[in-house]
Design a protein around this motif. Structure first.
Motif, mmCIF file in Angstrom:
data_model
loop_
_atom_site.group_PDB
_atom_site.id
_atom_site.type_symbol
_atom_site.label_atom_id
_atom_site.label_comp_id
_atom_site.label_asym_id
_atom_site.label_seq_id
_atom_site.Cartn_x
_atom_site.Cartn_y
_atom_site.Cartn_z
ATOM 1 N N ILE A 1 0.924 13.399 5.626
ATOM 2 C CA ILE A 1 -0.078 12.270 5.437
ATOM 3 C C ILE A 1 0.631 11.281 4.517
ATOM 4 C CG2 ILE A 1 -2.294 11.552 4.502
ATOM 5 C CD1 ILE A 1 -3.476 13.853 5.806
ATOM 6 N N GLY A 2 1.121 11.830 3.348
ATOM 7 C CA GLY A 2 1.829 11.171 2.346
ATOM 8 C C GLY A 2 2.965 10.445 2.981
ATOM 9 N N LEU A 3 3.873 11.128 3.811
ATOM 10 C CA LEU A 3 5.149 10.430 4.318
ATOM 11 C C LEU A 3 4.671 9.264 5.292
ATOM 12 C CD1 LEU A 3 7.197 13.598 4.927
ATOM 13 C CD2 LEU A 3 7.562 11.624 3.145
ATOM 14 N N TYR A 4 3.468 9.426 5.942
ATOM 15 C CA TYR A 4 3.056 8.637 6.881
ATOM 16 C C TYR A 4 2.601 7.384 5.865
ATOM 17 C CZ TYR A 4 0.117 5.628 9.925
ATOM 18 O OH TYR A 4 -0.209 4.796 10.740
ATOM 19 N N LEU A 5 1.672 7.409 5.104
ATOM 20 C CA LEU A 5 1.379 6.419 3.996
ATOM 21 C C LEU A 5 2.516 5.659 3.352
ATOM 22 C CD1 LEU A 5 -2.065 7.872 2.518
ATOM 23 C CD2 LEU A 5 -1.772 6.120 4.320
ATOM 24 N N ILE A 6 3.760 6.608 3.080
ATOM 25 C CA ILE A 6 4.700 5.778 2.333
ATOM 26 C C ILE A 6 5.627 5.003 3.364
ATOM 27 C CG2 ILE A 6 6.943 6.147 1.194
ATOM 28 C CD1 ILE A 6 5.384 8.171 -0.373
ATOM 29 N N GLY A 7 5.787 5.758 4.847
ATOM 30 C CA GLY A 7 6.703 5.306 5.670
ATOM 31 C C GLY A 7 6.030 4.073 6.457
ATOM 32 N N TYR A 8 4.851 3.944 6.657
ATOM 33 C CA TYR A 8 4.490 2.825 7.538
ATOM 34 C C TYR A 8 4.637 1.666 6.971
ATOM 35 C CZ TYR A 8 1.184 0.453 10.859
ATOM 36 O OH TYR A 8 0.814 -0.363 11.754
ATOM 37 N N PRO A 9 4.262 1.269 5.806
ATOM 38 C CA PRO A 9 4.832 -0.017 5.287
ATOM 39 C C PRO A 9 6.156 -0.427 5.484
ATOM 40 C CG PRO A 9 3.209 1.055 3.858
ATOM 41 C CD PRO A 9 3.401 2.208 4.740
ATOM 42 N N TYR A 10 7.138 0.460 5.341
ATOM 43 C CA TYR A 10 8.544 0.160 5.494
ATOM 44 C C TYR A 10 8.772 -0.233 6.925
ATOM 45 C CZ TYR A 10 9.572 1.687 0.825
ATOM 46 O OH TYR A 10 9.435 1.803 -0.616
ATOM 47 N N TYR A 11 8.041 0.644 7.796
ATOM 48 C CA TYR A 11 8.256 0.058 9.242
ATOM 49 C C TYR A 11 7.731 -1.086 9.367
ATOM 50 C CZ TYR A 11 6.611 0.108 14.005
ATOM 51 O OH TYR A 11 6.580 -0.349 15.512
ATOM 52 N N GLN A 12 6.547 -1.388 8.722
ATOM 53 C CA GLN A 12 5.970 -2.737 9.129
ATOM 54 C C GLN A 12 7.015 -4.019 8.659
ATOM 55 O OE1 GLN A 12 3.344 -2.657 11.564
ATOM 56 N NE2 GLN A 12 2.259 -4.206 10.128
ATOM 57 N N ASN A 13 7.613 -3.702 7.411
ATOM 58 C CA ASN A 13 8.456 -4.678 6.783
ATOM 59 C C ASN A 13 9.744 -4.832 7.948
ATOM 60 O OD1 ASN A 13 6.586 -5.007 4.699
ATOM 61 N ND2 ASN A 13 7.827 -3.661 3.334
ATOM 62 N N ASN A 14 10.130 -3.627 8.136
ATOM 63 C CA ASN A 14 11.361 -3.760 9.129
ATOM 64 C C ASN A 14 10.938 -4.505 10.364
ATOM 65 O OD1 ASN A 14 13.064 -2.379 7.387
ATOM 66 N ND2 ASN A 14 12.756 -0.302 8.470
ATOM 67 N N LYS A 15 9.684 -4.153 11.013
ATOM 68 C CA LYS A 15 9.233 -5.081 12.137
ATOM 69 C C LYS A 15 9.194 -6.511 11.921
ATOM 70 C CE LYS A 15 5.085 -5.001 13.609
ATOM 71 N NZ LYS A 15 3.649 -4.897 14.057
ATOM 72 N N ASN A 16 8.639 -6.762 10.740
ATOM 73 C CA ASN A 16 8.460 -8.218 10.329
ATOM 74 C C ASN A 16 9.900 -8.891 10.057
ATOM 75 O OD1 ASN A 16 5.721 -7.867 10.408
ATOM 76 N ND2 ASN A 16 5.292 -7.481 8.172
ATOM 77 N N THR B 1 0.697 -1.095 0.025
ATOM 78 C CA THR B 1 -0.053 0.074 -0.096
ATOM 79 C C THR B 1 0.884 1.115 -0.007
ATOM 80 O OG1 THR B 1 -0.235 -0.022 2.457
ATOM 81 C CG2 THR B 1 -2.022 -1.006 1.147
ATOM 82 N N TRP B 2 2.310 1.286 -0.113
ATOM 83 C CA TRP B 2 3.013 2.420 -0.262
ATOM 84 C C TRP B 2 2.547 3.470 -1.337
ATOM 85 C CZ3 TRP B 2 6.126 3.851 -3.911
ATOM 86 C CH2 TRP B 2 6.289 2.956 -4.780
ATOM 87 N N TRP B 3 2.400 3.078 -2.368
ATOM 88 C CA TRP B 3 2.160 3.709 -3.376
ATOM 89 C C TRP B 3 0.777 4.749 -3.274
ATOM 90 C CZ3 TRP B 3 -2.610 3.364 -5.795
ATOM 91 C CH2 TRP B 3 -3.255 2.181 -5.360
ATOM 92 N N ILE B 4 0.193 4.448 -2.471
ATOM 93 C CA ILE B 4 -1.090 5.345 -2.188
ATOM 94 C C ILE B 4 -0.503 6.443 -1.428
ATOM 95 C CG2 ILE B 4 -3.310 5.350 -0.770
ATOM 96 C CD1 ILE B 4 -3.608 2.400 -0.950
ATOM 97 N N GLY B 5 0.510 6.706 -0.870
ATOM 98 C CA GLY B 5 0.689 7.791 -0.179
ATOM 99 C C GLY B 5 1.548 8.990 -1.264
ATOM 100 N N LEU B 6 1.642 8.419 -2.643
ATOM 101 C CA LEU B 6 2.239 9.375 -3.479
ATOM 102 C C LEU B 6 1.416 10.452 -3.651
ATOM 103 C CD1 LEU B 6 4.019 6.707 -5.720
ATOM 104 C CD2 LEU B 6 5.032 8.409 -4.282
ATOM 105 N N ILE B 7 0.061 10.144 -3.852
ATOM 106 C CA ILE B 7 -0.899 11.298 -4.188
ATOM 107 C C ILE B 7 -0.967 12.366 -3.280
ATOM 108 C CG2 ILE B 7 -3.580 11.490 -4.648
ATOM 109 C CD1 ILE B 7 -3.514 8.495 -5.528
ATOM 110 N N PRO B 8 -1.263 12.280 -2.082
ATOM 111 C CA PRO B 8 -0.978 13.216 -1.018
ATOM 112 C C PRO B 8 0.418 13.961 -0.973
ATOM 113 C CG PRO B 8 -1.282 11.218 0.125
ATOM 114 C CD PRO B 8 -1.458 11.127 -1.343
#
Length: 177
Positions: free
Chosen positions: A73-88, A10-17
């Protein structure tokens, strides 16, 4: 060939905002540089320096504020999946691994491109207690590709709410052409 992932990204959704926020910020900054001799306030034209300065500040606050919020908002939507991947990835490296049994594959309330995303549910026994684990949202049904209906689950022994259902690691090699 690259192995196909079942997990929905879902990281690509953050590109719009992020893009819209950047445009708002550029407009706000450019308006600060445009020369102005006066402004019209409530139908009255004035050349007062303080009125022009106040107008510029209000414009900067309105456009720049909205742009800044959209950037965040855009940075959060892009950054959160990366945080999740690092946590996983940390859970895979440092967590405890169990092999859980497939239980259910069901649709979620998330709708993307007129199709529902789904989750895989599995159960595993840890210290005599049965736990139910749910995967991240999935694009496709991975059940036909599972090895003996078994799924690897990595969890943190100190906090059982922190776990990762490794769907991609539990399926046979799947390549989409």
């Amino acid at each position: 060939m690259k192995k196909k992932s079942f997990i929905y990204q879902t990281w690509w959704i953050g590109l719009i905002p992020l893009l819209i926020g950047f445009i708002f910020m550029v407009v706000a900054v450019v308006m600060q540089l445009v020369p102005m001799t006066g402004v019209e306030i409530n139908g009255v034209y004035t050349e007062s320096v303080s009125a022009v300065r106040n107008f510029r500040l209000i414009f900067l606050a309105a456009f720049g504020g909205v742009g800044f919020i959209l950037l965040l908002i855009g940075l959060y939507l892009i950054g959160y999946p990366y945080y999740q991947n690092n946590k996983n990835q940390r859970l895979i490296e440092q967590g405890t691994k169990i092999t859980a049994k497939f239980v259910d594959f069901q649709a979620t309330a998330l709708n993307v491109n007129n199709s529902r995303l789904s989750r895989l549910t599995c159960t595993g026994k840890i210290n005599g207690v049965d736990y139910i684990f749910k995967s991240q949202p999935l694009r496709r049904n991975p059940v036909p590709f599972l090895r003996d209906d078994l799924i690897d689950v990595y969890y943190d022994l100190g906090n059982m709410k922190r776990y990762f259902v490794d769907v991609d690691g539990s399926v046979k090699d799947v390549v989409e052409l």
